[in-house]
Design a protein around this motif. Structure first.
Motif, mmCIF file in Angstrom:
data_model
loop_
_atom_site.group_PDB
_atom_site.id
_atom_site.type_symbol
_atom_site.label_atom_id
_atom_site.label_comp_id
_atom_site.label_asym_id
_atom_site.label_seq_id
_atom_site.Cartn_x
_atom_site.Cartn_y
_atom_site.Cartn_z
ATOM 1 N N THR A 60 56.152 36.832 45.215
ATOM 2 C CA THR A 60 55.101 36.126 44.492
ATOM 3 C C THR A 60 55.296 36.305 42.978
ATOM 4 O O THR A 60 55.134 35.355 42.200
ATOM 5 N N VAL A 61 55.678 37.508 42.575
ATOM 6 C CA VAL A 61 55.957 37.746 41.152
ATOM 7 C C VAL A 61 57.150 36.903 40.703
ATOM 8 O O VAL A 61 57.124 36.300 39.616
ATOM 9 N N ILE A 62 58.173 36.800 41.552
ATOM 10 C CA ILE A 62 59.327 35.958 41.203
ATOM 11 C C ILE A 62 58.888 34.501 41.033
ATOM 12 O O ILE A 62 59.279 33.830 40.075
ATOM 13 N N LYS A 89 38.989 37.710 62.477
ATOM 14 C CA LYS A 89 38.262 38.683 61.663
ATOM 15 C C LYS A 89 37.014 38.072 61.025
ATOM 16 O O LYS A 89 36.166 38.782 60.518
ATOM 17 N N ASN A 90 36.951 36.729 60.994
ATOM 18 C CA ASN A 90 35.909 36.007 60.250
ATOM 19 C C ASN A 90 36.018 36.196 58.748
ATOM 20 O O ASN A 90 35.079 35.945 58.006
ATOM 21 N N TYR A 91 37.160 36.683 58.297
ATOM 22 C CA TYR A 91 37.482 36.636 56.864
ATOM 23 C C TYR A 91 38.989 36.591 56.725
ATOM 24 O O TYR A 91 39.722 37.001 57.638
ATOM 25 N N GLN A 92 39.393 36.080 55.597
ATOM 26 C CA GLN A 92 40.814 36.009 55.280
ATOM 27 C C GLN A 92 41.027 36.920 54.084
ATOM 28 O O GLN A 92 40.208 36.902 53.148
ATOM 29 N N ILE A 93 42.062 37.736 54.107
ATOM 30 C CA ILE A 93 42.361 38.518 52.914
ATOM 31 C C ILE A 93 43.109 37.600 51.953
ATOM 32 O O ILE A 93 44.149 37.034 52.287
ATOM 33 N N SER A 94 42.515 37.422 50.756
ATOM 34 C CA SER A 94 43.068 36.505 49.772
ATOM 35 C C SER A 94 42.926 37.166 48.406
ATOM 36 O O SER A 94 42.754 38.392 48.325
ATOM 37 N N GLN A 95 42.990 36.395 47.351
ATOM 38 C CA GLN A 95 42.768 36.944 46.008
ATOM 39 C C GLN A 95 41.792 36.040 45.285
ATOM 40 O O GLN A 95 41.892 34.816 45.372
ATOM 41 N N TYR A 96 40.861 36.630 44.581
ATOM 42 C CA TYR A 96 39.831 35.837 43.923
ATOM 43 C C TYR A 96 40.028 35.807 42.406
ATOM 44 O O TYR A 96 40.608 34.877 41.859
ATOM 45 N N ASP A 97 39.589 36.854 41.719
ATOM 46 C CA ASP A 97 39.585 36.796 40.252
ATOM 47 C C ASP A 97 40.824 37.405 39.593
ATOM 48 O O ASP A 97 41.029 37.213 38.400
ATOM 49 N N LEU A 98 41.629 38.144 40.354
ATOM 50 C CA LEU A 98 42.802 38.769 39.746
ATOM 51 C C LEU A 98 44.081 38.430 40.530
ATOM 52 O O LEU A 98 44.674 39.292 41.165
ATOM 53 N N PRO A 99 44.495 37.158 40.481
ATOM 54 C CA PRO A 99 45.709 36.776 41.211
ATOM 55 C C PRO A 99 46.941 37.430 40.573
ATOM 56 O O PRO A 99 46.877 37.856 39.422
ATOM 57 N N PHE A 100 48.036 37.490 41.307
ATOM 58 C CA PHE A 100 49.252 38.099 40.760
ATOM 59 C C PHE A 100 49.790 37.317 39.552
ATOM 60 O O PHE A 100 50.307 37.910 38.620
ATOM 61 N N CYS A 101 49.639 35.986 39.577
ATOM 62 C CA CYS A 101 50.237 35.173 38.506
ATOM 63 C C CYS A 101 49.232 34.144 38.006
ATOM 64 O O CYS A 101 48.470 33.578 38.791
ATOM 65 N N SER A 102 49.258 33.873 36.696
ATOM 66 C CA SER A 102 48.366 32.843 36.155
ATOM 67 C C SER A 102 48.957 32.210 34.896
ATOM 68 O O SER A 102 49.877 32.753 34.279
ATOM 69 N N ALA A 103 48.386 31.053 34.531
ATOM 70 C CA ALA A 103 48.705 30.355 33.274
ATOM 71 C C ALA A 103 50.196 30.063 33.087
ATOM 72 O O ALA A 103 50.784 30.381 32.065
ATOM 73 N N GLY A 104 50.798 29.425 34.083
ATOM 74 C CA GLY A 104 52.204 29.034 33.964
ATOM 75 C C GLY A 104 52.365 27.533 33.774
ATOM 76 O O GLY A 104 51.387 26.831 33.462
ATOM 77 N N ILE A 128 50.155 25.501 35.553
ATOM 78 C CA ILE A 128 49.851 26.249 36.779
ATOM 79 C C ILE A 128 48.654 27.139 36.464
ATOM 80 O O ILE A 128 48.721 27.978 35.566
ATOM 81 N N THR A 129 47.569 26.946 37.157
ATOM 82 C CA THR A 129 46.386 27.764 36.942
ATOM 83 C C THR A 129 46.632 29.184 37.441
ATOM 84 O O THR A 129 46.391 30.151 36.730
ATOM 85 N N ARG A 130 47.136 29.271 38.675
ATOM 86 C CA ARG A 130 47.308 30.584 39.294
ATOM 87 C C ARG A 130 48.228 30.514 40.497
ATOM 88 O O ARG A 130 48.398 29.451 41.105
ATOM 89 N N ILE A 131 48.830 31.654 40.828
ATOM 90 C CA ILE A 131 49.536 31.794 42.108
ATOM 91 C C ILE A 131 48.999 33.058 42.756
ATOM 92 O O ILE A 131 49.037 34.128 42.151
ATOM 93 N N HIS A 132 48.423 32.924 43.916
ATOM 94 C CA HIS A 132 47.926 34.113 44.587
ATOM 95 C C HIS A 132 48.474 34.230 46.005
ATOM 96 O O HIS A 132 49.062 33.293 46.543
ATOM 97 N N LEU A 133 48.282 35.408 46.559
ATOM 98 C CA LEU A 133 48.842 35.723 47.866
ATOM 99 C C LEU A 133 47.703 35.919 48.855
ATOM 100 O O LEU A 133 46.683 36.537 48.519
ATOM 101 N N LEU A 158 51.112 34.023 52.877
ATOM 102 C CA LEU A 158 50.917 32.659 52.410
ATOM 103 C C LEU A 158 50.639 32.711 50.917
ATOM 104 O O LEU A 158 49.758 33.441 50.468
ATOM 105 N N MET A 159 51.404 31.963 50.155
ATOM 106 C CA MET A 159 51.255 31.971 48.705
ATOM 107 C C MET A 159 50.656 30.649 48.267
ATOM 108 O O MET A 159 51.151 29.591 48.667
#
Ligand code: ADP
Ligand code: ZN
Ligand code: MG
Length: 322
Positions: A60-62, A89-104, A128-133, A158-159
């Motif tokens: 994801t960083v790459i 699980k009734n939830y998905q582990i995702s990223q909300y406010d601190l994605p790995f990548c942003s502003a590309g 690119i607003t963001r890329i999260h995992l 899933l990215m």
């Protein structure tokens, strides 16, 4: 002169190619006998604990570096809560406010470049607003009036790459997807095989009277399964929305599906029916610090993308594009 200008933003999911799943050690495979690549973690049993996949984070960083993103020094995973039969699980582990990548950004078009429709496609950068995992969900199979759930896909890394609403034509969206796919493939991040569902695309489209007007109401088209379908769906959606606006209809935010056989979009849900995901930090995982040295090392090892190679050949060897 067209009466409206279209504004388009894309949300693209790709399955990251890794040996194992995002939060367990099950194999990340495609096409295996249903429910053979599963364990209590990816089947959502109570009391199990996720362990993040380092390789998925590295890729994801790459992806972020190849799209000129800022890489977060500190990142974390969050819970996105919703009910769906393919997500035990009734939830998905995702990223909300601190994605790995942003502003590309990603470059499309150029001198003498033609778009999918054959029209010239001038050079342009798409933000690119963001890329999260996050983790993929299971797969529902409907047959003979019954539904089966295959958990082999549940928990596959899933990215998600979210673009700025910077595209204006179906050709630009098509070129953006092509460029993004190339980045994922050359970066060894994902095979992006759309037939296998490894790359999936949601399209947001709105219309406005002109380039200096505020954005119109966006309509989201879900799960388009080919770049050609994206091109067609945007064309269709522009016409559909233009007709409604001409009639004086005030558009409401909605999510629509695309029927590629009929060449039509159809209503799935309106904004009022939108769920509140109630994001909160994943309590079973710690935050993630990406050391500066790791980012620098990955940067030094980045592959040369085809667009860069083309430009280098043109500049250094005096070759023409065609
Ligand atoms: P939501 O909160 O509904 O998910 P976001 O602001 O996160 O909306 O945007 C989701 C996607 O929609 C992004 O790709 C963004 O570029 C695009 N988008 C946002 N506003 C518009 C608009 N008015 N027209 C077209 N696309 C838009
Ligand atoms: Zn598992
Ligand atoms: Mg969003």
């Amino acid at each position: 002169m067209a009466k409206y200008e279209a504004v388009i933003g894309l949300e693209v999911h790709v399955q990251v190619r890794t040996a194992s799943k995002m939060f367990c050690s099950c194999a990340n495979t495609f096409g295996a006998e249903p429910n053979t690549k599963v364990c209590p973690v990816c089947m959502g049993y109570p009391g199990v604990l996720p362990v993040p996949n380092k390789e998925a984070i590295r890729k994801t960083v790459i992806a972020g570096l190849l799209t000129e993103c800022e890489i977060a020094r500190f990142s974390k995973f969050d819970r996105k809560s919703y009910f769906y039969p393919d997500m035990p699980k009734n939830y998905q582990i995702s990223q909300y406010d601190l994605p790995f990548c942003s502003a590309g950004r990603i470059k499309i078009g150029g001198d003498n470049v033609k778009g999918f429709s054959g029209e010239p496609l001038p050079e342009k950068y798409i933000g690119i607003t963001r890329i999260h995992l996050e983790e993929d969900v299971a797969k529902l199979n409907h047959q003979h009036g019954a539904s089966g759930v295959d958990y082999n896909r549940a928990g596959v890394p899933l990215m998600e790459t979210v673009s700025e609403p910077d595209m204006r034509t179906p050709d630009e969206a098509y070129a953006y997807l092509t460029a993004l796919k190339e980045i994922m493939q050359y970066g060894n991040i994902s095979d992006c095989d759309m037939e296998k569902g490894q790359m999936r695309c949601d399209v947001n489209v709105s219309l406005r009277k002109g380039p200096n007007e505020p954005f119109g109401t966006k309509i989201e088209l879900k799960n388009l399964n080919s770049f050609r379908a994206v091109h067609r769906a945007i064309d269709y959606e522009i016409e559909r929305q233009a007709e409604l606006l001409d009639q004086g209809v005030v558009l409401k935010q909605e999510t629509r599906g695309w029927n590629d056989d009929l060449g039509e979009s159809y209503l799935m849900r309106t904004k009022e029916q939108a769920q509140d995901y109630r994001y909160f930090p994943e309590p079973d995982l710690l935050g993630y610090v990406i050391p500066e040295e790791t980012v620098e090392k990955l940067k030094a090892e980045l592959p040369e993308l085809p667009v860069q190679k083309t430009l280098r050949y043109m500049n250094e060897c005096g070759l023409s594009r065609a």
